[in-house]
Design a protein around this motif. Structure first.
Motif, PDB file in Angstrom:
ATOM      1  N   PHE A   1      -3.203   4.257   3.349  1.00 32.27           N
ATOM      2  CA  PHE A   1      -2.657   3.646   2.138  1.00 32.27           C
ATOM      3  C   PHE A   1      -3.698   3.271   1.089  1.00 32.27           C
ATOM      4  CE2 PHE A   1       0.044   2.415   5.783  1.00 32.27           C
ATOM      5  CZ  PHE A   1       1.160   3.173   5.456  1.00 32.27           C
TER       6      PHE A   1
ATOM      7  N   SER B   1      -5.367   7.924   0.274  1.00 35.95           N
ATOM      8  CA  SER B   1      -4.011   8.442   0.073  1.00 35.95           C
ATOM      9  C   SER B   1      -3.832   9.049  -1.312  1.00 35.95           C
ATOM     10  CB  SER B   1      -2.987   7.311   0.254  1.00 35.95           C
ATOM     11  OG  SER B   1      -3.070   6.382  -0.812  1.00 35.95           O
TER      12      SER B   1
ATOM     13  N   GLU C   1       6.335  10.070  -8.549  1.00 34.53           N
ATOM     14  CA  GLU C   1       7.316   9.739  -7.513  1.00 34.53           C
ATOM     15  C   GLU C   1       8.567   9.102  -8.121  1.00 34.53           C
ATOM     16  OE1 GLU C   1       7.354  10.558  -4.464  1.00 34.53           O
ATOM     17  OE2 GLU C   1       5.316  11.337  -4.222  1.00 34.53           O
TER      18      GLU C   1
ATOM     19  N   CYS D   1       8.936   0.097  -5.570  1.00 35.10           N
ATOM     20  CA  CYS D   1       8.155   0.716  -4.495  1.00 35.10           C
ATOM     21  C   CYS D   1       7.526  -0.367  -3.624  1.00 35.10           C
ATOM     22  CB  CYS D   1       7.060   1.612  -5.083  1.00 35.10           C
ATOM     23  SG  CYS D   1       5.807   0.702  -6.016  1.00 35.10           S
TER      24      CYS D   1
ATOM     25  N   ARG E   1       6.921   3.986  -0.508  1.00 37.72           N
ATOM     26  CA  ARG E   1       5.504   4.362  -0.558  1.00 37.72           C
ATOM     27  C   ARG E   1       4.727   3.256  -1.248  1.00 37.72           C
ATOM     28  NH1 ARG E   1       3.384   9.962  -2.623  1.00 37.72           N
ATOM     29  NH2 ARG E   1       1.505   8.822  -1.982  1.00 37.72           N
TER      30      ARG E   1
ATOM     31  N   ASN F   1       7.901   3.002   7.038  1.00 42.64           N
ATOM     32  CA  ASN F   1       6.478   2.964   7.388  1.00 42.64           C
ATOM     33  C   ASN F   1       6.212   2.157   8.651  1.00 42.64           C
ATOM     34  OD1 ASN F   1       4.942   4.396   5.166  1.00 42.64           O
ATOM     35  ND2 ASN F   1       6.186   3.003   3.953  1.00 42.64           N
TER      36      ASN F   1
END
Length: 691
Positions: A93, A97, A220, A235, A314, A674
């Motif tokens: 993360f 990433s 995204e 998010c 995410r 996650n």
């Protein structure tokens, strides 16, 4: 209840209040005596003279304890595992990433059906140069390029570099950075409203002046808008320190949209992006009267209006922790607490709630406990299946009658084949007449005209008409669902409360805490916080797909009762996929409409299946930590998963997975993907983990 019953209940309550008042007076007297002794010791010359010596002793003790922790092999293993998780989290993360050059190129060249323009609003005020440059560059580095950055600057004369830096970046942004110097600082809300006046985009994004966006954030979001039609999106986010997104303090992996969760805690926060049309009813984006919690107020207003709220699971937003930021501690902005309470209160009032109370919890000042007013005095039918276990049942019944402050309830004990004289004598004691003799006199089939009659059983009610306690007899093999359905058929209440016989009430207002949610039209089942006898958590909400069988599991299982939970989740009411049938309250009309518990799930998963059917009907299920009971469970029937029981569980689990295959594949909306489903403690899912 008759007038005599009310009078007896009133006198009983008076006696209990008098006893508690007398006990409180005694405790206060004992406290005063102990405080006087303590004051005498603290004021003595010996205590004052020995202070340096005590400090030295305590210092040595602390160092010795630290040495023991460092040297203990078990603690060394824990530290190594923690460091390993930190490294894995950074790889998953942190900056690792971020997209490589090829991925970034592909995203920049992607053409969506809707190439939406997103206006990112950033209110500026005396922003440190490093923070300002990091923020602007994180927008410039976005792989989706149809954006504009709207900057309204309320900085004072000593921070005029803010304007120079913004103009420097603006000159090479192709007109995508729009800067406006304000005549005066109008606060977070006012400055953001000024940003909004500069915006020309189809969607609006809210961004703090000292934070950083992931390079793929806008890509995204636009991808999700095109795929789902969402008009409000958010998010996951992380807090970082020391200027590096690899130094993660914590990671907030959020649930999907959950209205009760959002009232108790503004879990959505960053990075909120929404369709401009959602604001058409308002004269301003942020209400200046709620400065400090303007985002919570805005999120409550706009998610109410949104057709589709979408969560991107995410980590795309990095929240900088530094002195003076809310991420570093709410002490930097204490006014935010009052503003947040007013924001939630305004939201509740718009939904028709009155006479509610909002208070901070021990988890965090802006994580709230909300007490709704119970409407009227509806009757609660408490259904308790039982076989033998006289002591467990007595403990359960006594705790209900002695500790409950809610008075309008009936107890329906569903007797399932007890043979001991001990339990029959207890029924006789509860009912006030010979239970065994009543069964013999009434005989089998005496209640065949009742709304629940199946060939595998005979039902017989032993109890006076309108009495608070009834015993309904079931004859047949153990079937938890069938027992509760039988009890519900004899219920005269407006609500059905399923309760295991091995529970014990802790919270005196437990019924009110459950009822305040169950009375709402949008709510299905409501569940309590349950503890084992050692005060570890047995139930705090159910997640579907969790556990070795891939069916369902309890979050925070076996955690200490004082734990705050992941991001404070054990401290406020929230929406969940399911709650345990060991303590479950639901409207009787909903129970009947859903068809009760499915009797093909004889022992396990019947409660989860029931809650999912309520969800399918469009209802919300709620877990509240403010209704607390013990659930000893070791004494319950059907928990032994060996031999025949294990085979039966496997069969029921397979049927559950088949029935809810689509939901299990989609994942639990209230549990972030996650997290691993192999554990119940919100552990992160490792890259090589299948679940």
């Amino acid at each position: 209840m008759t007038d005599i019953d009310y009078k007896e209940a009133y006198e009983k309550e008076k006696e209990r209040c008098a006893y508690l008042a007398d006990r409180l007076s005694q405790v206060e007297g004992e406290r005063d005596v102990l405080q006087a002794k303590l004051d005498f010791i603290h004021n003595s010359a010996f205590w004052k003279m020995s202070k340096p010596f005590r400090r030295a002793i305590h210092f040595c003790m602390r160092q010795a304890a630290r040495a023991r922790r460092v040297l203990h092999p078990r603690d060394l293993v824990k530290k190594l595992r923690y460091k390993k998780r930190e490294r894995q989290a950074s790889l998953q993360f942190g900056t690792a990433s971020f997209p490589d050059q090829e991925t970034a190129r592909i995203q920049r060249e992607t053409t969506f059906p809707r190439m939406i323009k997103i206006s990112i609003l950033v209110p500026l005020w005396n922003t440190p140069e490093e923070f300002l440059r990091d923020m602007i560059e994180s927008v410039l580095n976005q792989t989706y390029e149809n954006w504009e950055l709207c900057l309204a600057d309320g900085s004072d004369g000593e921070h005029d570099y803010v304007g120079r830096i913004c103009q420097e970046y603006g000159s090479r942004s192709g007109g995508r950075i729009v800067y406006h110097k304000l005549e005066r600082n109008e606060g977070i809300a006012g400055n953001t409203n000024q940003c909004y006046l500069l915006a020309t985009g189809d969607y609006i994004g809210l961004f703090d002046h000292d934070d950083v966006l992931h390079p793929c954030a806008l890509y995204e979001y636009v991808k999700a808008i095109n795929e789902t039609g969402a008009d409000f999106l958010y998010c996951d986010e992380s807090t970082f320190r020391d200027g590096s997104q690899d130094n993660l303090l914590n990671m907030h992996f959020k649930p999907d949209y959950a209205p009760d969760t959002l009232c108790g805690n503004n879990y959505i926060t960053h990075f909120s992006v929404f369709a401009r049309q959602l604001l058409e009813e308002d004269t301003e984006l942020f209400r200046t009267s709620l400065d400090g919690s303007q985002d919570h107020d805005m999120i409550l207003r706009l998610t109410d209006r949104a057709r589709k709220v979408y969560h991107i699971p995410r980590l795309l937003y990095y929240w900088r922790s530094h002195e003076g930021s809310v991420a570093a501690g709410l002490e930097a902005k204490p006014y935010a607490v009052d503003a947040a309470k007013r924001a939630v209160a305004d939201h509740l009032e718009k939904h028709g709630f009155r006479n509610f109370q909002i208070s901070s919890t021990r988890a965090f000042p802006t994580i709230f406990r909300i007490r709704y007013q119970v409407e009227g005095n509806p009757r609660i039918s408490i259904i308790i299946p039982n076989k033998e276990h006289r002591d467990d049942l007595k403990r359960c019944v006594d705790s209900i009658m002695d500790r409950s402050t809610y008075d309008n309830y009936e107890l329906i004990i569903v007797e399932n084949g007890s043979v001991s004289r001990e339990i029959r004598d207890y029924y006789t004691q509860l009912l006030g007449y010979d239970y065994g003799k009543a069964l013999e006199e009434r005989g089998q089939g005496a209640f065949g005209d009742k709304p629940y009659d199946k060939g595998v059983m005979t039902a017989c009610e032993a109890g006076k008409a309108g009495a608070r306690i009834k015993v309904v007899t079931y004859e047949g093999d153990f079937n938890y669902s069938r027992l509760n359905n039988l009890g519900a058929a004899y219920a005269t209440g407006d609500y059905v409360l399923l309760l295991n016989n091995d529970t014990q009430v802790i919270t005196s207002g437990w019924i009110e805490e459950l009822l305040m949610y169950a009375q709402r039209e949008d709510v299905g089942a409501v569940g309590a916080k349950l503890y084992y006898g050692d005060r570890t958590i047995q139930h705090a909400g159910v997640v579907i797909g969790m556990g070795a069988h891939g069916t369902a599991g309890h979050t925070h299982y076996k955690h200490n009762y004082l734990d705050l939970g992941y991001m404070g989740r054990l401290c406020y009411a929230q929406n969940v996929s399911a709650v345990t049938g060991a303590c479950l309250l639901v409207k009787k009309s909903l129970y009947e409409q859903a068809g009760g518990l499915d009797e093909t799930f004889a022992v396990s998963l019947n409660d989860v299946d029931f809650c999912l059917r309520l969800r399918k009907m469009g209802k919300l299920n709620v877990f509240t930590p403010f209704a607390e009971l013990y659930h000893y469970e070791s004494e319950s029937r059907g928990d032994d998963l060996h031999g025949e029981n294990a085979a039966r569980y496997e069969e029921e689990a397979a049927r559950f997975r088949e029935r809810w295959k689509v939901l299990l594949e989609q994942g639990d909306p209230y549990y972030n993907p996650n997290f691993t489903l192999e554990r119940c403690d919100y552990s992160l899912k490792l890259p090589d983990s299948p679940r």
